[in-house]
Enzyme design. Structure first.
Site: not given
Ligand code: IPM
Ligand code: MG
Length: 378
Positions: A139, A188, A221, A245, A249
């Site tokens: 990132y 990985k 993975d 990240d 999620d």
């Molecule tokens: C998070 C979000 C952010 C990230 C984005 C919006 C830049 O997805 O906080 O998880 O990737 O860190």
């Molecule tokens: Mg995120």
């Protein structure tokens, strides 16, 4: 104590307002004085100043004891080829404040499990923390877009240094020590050079400095699969920026809704982390429901509990907020993301009011919360 508020875009302002309401109630109940000051970040900052992180916002955060952030981004600023994007503001403030350690707790609560696609017995007792490296990796590496003979070539560079891996592993190992003593490091290493460095450094740091912590390495993975298959086997997970990240999620599906998930971003200090941190729900700006009081404020409110704990050193207050959230969920005060078909849908401000009532030990009164039910969209 100074708290900077960065509402941002979409549902950000609503959930930050909910967090502020709870923090004000905490101040009153426990006899503290919190000063709040708002700053622009993300798309709204681009609209008003041309920059996703205006200098004034950066200064405000530098002066603050803690920062509460809502969310950034939205289709309005999602223009292909745009030079400035809302997300740059978020990445820039994390980097500017040196917040390399992102703690993302994942918990399954009985009353919220109806919203998860998994069987309740599969989820009972799930309780782990992902420690995501937040200021390195792909990132933050160089980005390039160039013309080649048959089109274009895009490049994102991923790099990590020994020092960057050492400090995040120390945060995670310290946390593991205070919990079960088991740490899973995710990489990985069968493909990536950065992961091979990560694995070597993690092994050395834990062996030398945390001999009481049991370290296990896992490929990303495999981890993605096991988080779903055996979620109870995780306690503390440490991983690099992008893997963290994505995996968090994914883990949000276990909890029932990403709207429940808080996070704390911390930097280096005398201990494993500094006092000033940035606290934000892990969800996005959800522009489709913005301004309708339909957003789940709990991710932001639990982020406030982490703010009280890690930046202000107010453990009893943090605990009170967490308890009030638990009671509110158990009482069934749920926003649309958590209600099952036909269930009562409670508004953002009503969930917040129930949590404030729960702070005083009162059982949240659901009658007013249901006075204006909203319909969940099919
Ligand atoms: C998070 C979000 C952010 C990230 C984005 C919006 C830049 O997805 O906080 O998880 O990737 O860190
Ligand atoms: Mg995120």
């Amino acid at each position: 104590m100074r708290i900077a508020l960065l509402p941002g875009d979409g549902i950000g302002p609503e959930v930050v307002a909910a967090g502020r309401t709870v923090l004000e109630a905490v101040a009153e109940r426990f006899g503290h004085r919190f000063e709040f000051e708002e700053g622009l970040i993300g798309g709204i900052a681009i609209d008003e100043t041309g920059r996703p992180l205006p200098e004034r916002t950066h200064e405000l955060c530098e002066r603050a004891d803690a920062v509460l952030l809502g969310a950034v981004g939205g289709p309005r600023w999602d223009v292909p080829g745009a030079a400035v994007r809302p997300e740059q503001g978020l990445l820039a403030i994390r980097r500017a404040l040196g917040l390399f350690a992102n703690l993302r707790p994942v918990r399954c609560r009985a009353a919220a499990l109806g919203a998860s696609p998994f069987r309740p017995e599969h989820l009972a007792g799930v309780d782990f923390v992902v420690v995501r490296e937040l200021t390195g990796g792909i990132y933050f590496g160089d980005k390039r877009l160039e013309a080649v003979v048959d089109g274009e070539r895009a490049t994102d560079v991923c790099s990590y240094t020994t020092a960057e891996v050492e400090r995040i592993v120390r945060v995670a190992a310290t946390l593991a020590r205070s919990r079960s003593g088991c740490l899973v490091s995710v990489d990985k290493a069968n493909v990536l050079e950065t992961s091979r460095l990560w694995r070597r450094v993690a092994t050395r740091v834990v062996a030398d400095e945390y001999p009481d912590v049991e370290l296990q390495h896992m490929l990303v993975d495999t981890c993605a699969m096991k988080i779903i298959q055996q979620p109870r086997t995780f306690d503390v997970v440490v991983t690099e920026n992008m893997f963290g990240d994505i995996l968090t999620d994914e883990a949000a599906v276990l909890a029932g809704s990403i709207g429940l998930m808080p996070s704390a971003s911390l930097g280096a200090g005398n201990g494993p982390w500094t006092r000033r941190g940035l606290f934000e729900p892990i969800h996005g700006s959800a522009p489709d429901i913005a301004g309708q009081q339909r957003a789940n404020p709990i991710g932001a409110i639990l982020s406030c509990a982490m703010l009280l704990r890690y930046s202000l050193g107010l453990e009893a207050e943090a605990h009170a907020v967490e308890n009030a959230v638990e009671r509110t969920i158990e009482a069934g005060a749920l926003t649309a993301d958590l209600t099952v078909a036909g269930g009562r849908v409670v508004r953002t401000d009503e969930v917040t009011a129930a949590i404030v009532a729960g702070l005083g030990g009162a059982v949240p009164d659901l009658a007013p919360a249901c006075a204006r039910p909203l319909r969940r969209e099919e």
